[in-house]
Design a protein around this motif. Sequence first.
Motif, PDB file in Angstrom:
ATOM      1  N   LEU A   1       0.816  -1.214   0.000  1.00 41.00           N
ATOM      2  CA  LEU A   1       0.000   0.000   0.000  1.00 41.00           C
ATOM      3  C   LEU A   1       0.854   1.271   0.000  1.00 41.00           C
ATOM      4  O   LEU A   1       0.458   2.291  -0.565  1.00 41.00           O
ATOM      5  CB  LEU A   1      -0.933   0.005   1.223  1.00 41.00           C
ATOM      6  N   SER A   2       2.037   1.195   0.624  1.00 39.05           N
ATOM      7  CA  SER A   2       2.901   2.381   0.707  1.00 39.05           C
ATOM      8  C   SER A   2       3.877   2.477  -0.454  1.00 39.05           C
ATOM      9  O   SER A   2       4.674   3.409  -0.518  1.00 39.05           O
ATOM     10  CB  SER A   2       3.683   2.364   2.033  1.00 39.05           C
ATOM     11  N   GLY A   3       3.825   1.493  -1.358  1.00 40.20           N
ATOM     12  CA  GLY A   3       4.699   1.523  -2.520  1.00 40.20           C
ATOM     13  C   GLY A   3       6.120   1.086  -2.220  1.00 40.20           C
ATOM     14  O   GLY A   3       7.037   1.318  -3.018  1.00 40.20           O
ATOM     15  N   LYS A   4       6.324   0.419  -1.093  1.00 41.11           N
ATOM     16  CA  LYS A   4       7.664  -0.050  -0.731  1.00 41.11           C
ATOM     17  C   LYS A   4       7.751  -1.559  -1.015  1.00 41.11           C
ATOM     18  O   LYS A   4       7.253  -2.017  -2.015  1.00 41.11           O
ATOM     19  CB  LYS A   4       7.963   0.280   0.729  1.00 41.11           C
ATOM     20  N   TYR A   5       8.414  -2.311  -0.161  1.00 37.43           N
ATOM     21  CA  TYR A   5       8.609  -3.739  -0.398  1.00 37.43           C
ATOM     22  C   TYR A   5       7.330  -4.487  -0.057  1.00 37.43           C
ATOM     23  O   TYR A   5       6.960  -4.609   1.106  1.00 37.43           O
ATOM     24  CB  TYR A   5       9.769  -4.256   0.443  1.00 37.43           C
ATOM     25  N   GLY A   6       6.645  -4.998  -1.094  1.00 37.16           N
ATOM     26  CA  GLY A   6       5.368  -5.656  -0.887  1.00 37.16           C
ATOM     27  C   GLY A   6       5.299  -7.016  -1.541  1.00 37.16           C
ATOM     28  O   GLY A   6       6.313  -7.649  -1.830  1.00 37.16           O
ATOM     29  N   PHE A   7       4.075  -7.469  -1.809  1.00 38.99           N
ATOM     30  CA  PHE A   7       3.852  -8.817  -2.329  1.00 38.99           C
ATOM     31  C   PHE A   7       4.525  -9.035  -3.692  1.00 38.99           C
ATOM     32  O   PHE A   7       5.099 -10.092  -3.942  1.00 38.99           O
ATOM     33  CB  PHE A   7       2.345  -9.091  -2.441  1.00 38.99           C
ATOM     34  N   GLU A   8       4.435  -8.031  -4.570  1.00 38.80           N
ATOM     35  CA  GLU A   8       5.010  -8.178  -5.905  1.00 38.80           C
ATOM     36  C   GLU A   8       6.529  -8.353  -5.842  1.00 38.80           C
ATOM     37  O   GLU A   8       7.089  -9.186  -6.552  1.00 38.80           O
ATOM     38  CB  GLU A   8       4.657  -6.967  -6.765  1.00 38.80           C
ATOM     39  N   LYS A   9       7.172  -7.585  -4.968  1.00 40.31           N
ATOM     40  CA  LYS A   9       8.628  -7.681  -4.819  1.00 40.31           C
ATOM     41  C   LYS A   9       9.032  -9.041  -4.249  1.00 40.31           C
ATOM     42  O   LYS A   9      10.030  -9.627  -4.666  1.00 40.31           O
ATOM     43  CB  LYS A   9       9.131  -6.562  -3.906  1.00 40.31           C
TER      44      LYS A   9
ATOM     45  N   ASN B   1      37.114  -4.206  -5.427  1.00 35.37           N
ATOM     46  CA  ASN B   1      36.936  -5.520  -4.818  1.00 35.37           C
ATOM     47  C   ASN B   1      35.867  -6.269  -5.595  1.00 35.37           C
ATOM     48  O   ASN B   1      34.764  -5.761  -5.781  1.00 35.37           O
ATOM     49  CB  ASN B   1      36.532  -5.387  -3.342  1.00 35.37           C
ATOM     50  N   GLU B   2      36.181  -7.467  -6.057  1.00 32.67           N
ATOM     51  CA  GLU B   2      35.262  -8.247  -6.900  1.00 32.67           C
ATOM     52  C   GLU B   2      34.101  -8.840  -6.114  1.00 32.67           C
ATOM     53  O   GLU B   2      33.015  -9.047  -6.629  1.00 32.67           O
ATOM     54  CB  GLU B   2      36.021  -9.381  -7.597  1.00 32.67           C
ATOM     55  N   GLU B   3      34.316  -9.158  -4.833  1.00 32.54           N
ATOM     56  CA  GLU B   3      33.329  -9.887  -4.051  1.00 32.54           C
ATOM     57  C   GLU B   3      32.104  -9.023  -3.745  1.00 32.54           C
ATOM     58  O   GLU B   3      32.232  -7.909  -3.233  1.00 32.54           O
ATOM     59  CB  GLU B   3      33.949 -10.363  -2.739  1.00 32.54           C
ATOM     60  N   ILE B   4      30.919  -9.527  -4.078  1.00 29.65           N
ATOM     61  CA  ILE B   4      29.669  -8.821  -3.780  1.00 29.65           C
ATOM     62  C   ILE B   4      29.071  -9.381  -2.495  1.00 29.65           C
ATOM     63  O   ILE B   4      28.778 -10.575  -2.400  1.00 29.65           O
ATOM     64  CB  ILE B   4      28.662  -8.981  -4.936  1.00 29.65           C
ATOM     65  N   LEU B   5      28.881  -8.514  -1.508  1.00 31.68           N
ATOM     66  CA  LEU B   5      28.253  -8.916  -0.248  1.00 31.68           C
ATOM     67  C   LEU B   5      26.778  -8.537  -0.221  1.00 31.68           C
ATOM     68  O   LEU B   5      26.024  -9.060   0.602  1.00 31.68           O
ATOM     69  CB  LEU B   5      28.988  -8.275   0.936  1.00 31.68           C
ATOM     70  N   GLY B   6      26.383  -7.625  -1.068  1.00 32.36           N
ATOM     71  CA  GLY B   6      24.990  -7.204  -1.118  1.00 32.36           C
ATOM     72  C   GLY B   6      24.777  -6.251  -2.267  1.00 32.36           C
ATOM     73  O   GLY B   6      25.705  -5.565  -2.698  1.00 32.36           O
ATOM     74  N   ALA B   7      23.552  -6.220  -2.788  1.00 35.09           N
ATOM     75  CA  ALA B   7      23.220  -5.325  -3.911  1.00 35.09           C
ATOM     76  C   ALA B   7      21.886  -4.648  -3.617  1.00 35.09           C
ATOM     77  O   ALA B   7      20.933  -5.289  -3.170  1.00 35.09           O
ATOM     78  CB  ALA B   7      23.148  -6.101  -5.214  1.00 35.09           C
ATOM     79  N   LEU B   8      21.849  -3.347  -3.860  1.00 30.60           N
ATOM     80  CA  LEU B   8      20.631  -2.561  -3.655  1.00 30.60           C
ATOM     81  C   LEU B   8      20.237  -1.954  -4.999  1.00 30.60           C
ATOM     82  O   LEU B   8      20.841  -1.006  -5.466  1.00 30.60           O
ATOM     83  CB  LEU B   8      20.885  -1.461  -2.620  1.00 30.60           C
ATOM     84  N   THR B   9      19.216  -2.548  -5.632  1.00 31.89           N
ATOM     85  CA  THR B   9      18.763  -2.076  -6.929  1.00 31.89           C
ATOM     86  C   THR B   9      17.722  -0.991  -6.763  1.00 31.89           C
ATOM     87  O   THR B   9      16.762  -1.156  -6.008  1.00 31.89           O
ATOM     88  CB  THR B   9      18.186  -3.234  -7.770  1.00 31.89           C
ATOM     89  N   LEU B  10      17.904   0.116  -7.463  1.00 29.02           N
ATOM     90  CA  LEU B  10      16.998   1.257  -7.362  1.00 29.02           C
ATOM     91  C   LEU B  10      16.090   1.260  -8.580  1.00 29.02           C
ATOM     92  O   LEU B  10      16.501   1.600  -9.669  1.00 29.02           O
ATOM     93  CB  LEU B  10      17.811   2.558  -7.295  1.00 29.02           C
ATOM     94  N   GLU B  11      14.843   0.838  -8.385  1.00 24.56           N
ATOM     95  CA  GLU B  11      13.897   0.726  -9.485  1.00 24.56           C
ATOM     96  C   GLU B  11      13.483   2.111  -9.967  1.00 24.56           C
ATOM     97  O   GLU B  11      13.424   3.058  -9.213  1.00 24.56           O
ATOM     98  CB  GLU B  11      12.661  -0.076  -9.052  1.00 24.56           C
TER      99      GLU B  11
END
Length: 310
Positions: free
Chosen positions: A95-103, A300-310
Amino acid sequence: MIKLGNLTYQQLQEKFRIKSPWDMIIIFILNVLITIPIFIITHHNLATLDWLFHIDRIVLFLLILLIIQLILRAMRRVTLISVILYFIVLSYGTLSGKYGFEKVYEDYRSMIYTMNDDPYPQDIIISKLLPFPNKSKIIDAIEYQNPKIRNFAIMATSKHFKNVKGYNDYFTLIQSFAVFKEINSRWYYVSDPKGHDYIAKATESLQYLSGDCDDHSIFMAACIKSIGGTVRLIHTKGHIYPEIFIGTQKDLEKINYVIKKTLFPLESKNKPINYHIDERGNIWLNLDYTAKYPGGPFMNEEILGALTLE
């Protein structure tokens, strides 16, 4: 007796109790969702017995399903309360347009698809569970809708590569590379206060084009996103940097050509283009503050986390 307002604990339990057979249906659905990734991990790590019709794998799946079902049933009260709370959180996110069912659906589908082809599927789950540091602060700091940020990005596109012709399909990417050139040619590294992780908003960094790696990443992401580009931030050991979405291998070949022949011929001469391929097969190009051209060397090649900005 414990009370919450005018209700006792027992009354609260009764109020939120899921009646049979719906409680068992919910537990079974949850069981299947948990069993599938566990089965994939087990399948990859156990020797195949080559039984007729892959009966060994059918038995393995049913065995995992049975064990998980017994565990969830034994913890039925906790399981059902957790599911209810989870649905409340996802409903709010939707409802708030953040992390929901679709994500959640997209992340789960993507995870299962990737695990199926990866020789080490357990690493996929581990990477999903690893937190991205200061995630909420970083998202808030990427002020891509601020007019000052967009004006800076527009200035960069007018200053660099304005007369490049013949790449209409990559118009936004070339403009994003103009933003990269403007920022990286002027960025001055300044450390955070000792013992503190200071997250500067994009408009703060705009004033002096200075800061540390997360400030650079936030500013780069905000500017590129303000002109329609797609960016993600990569968290690695002691470092955060931005990457830009390129597309497929075919897109990469064309972008590689335009970078080396037209946009950054001197900076990229005889040097490789560095990129990552995500779980969906999409290609992302490195835009770190240390890079002299898009796709410059990784710190540094190693990925510990990724934050994708839609």
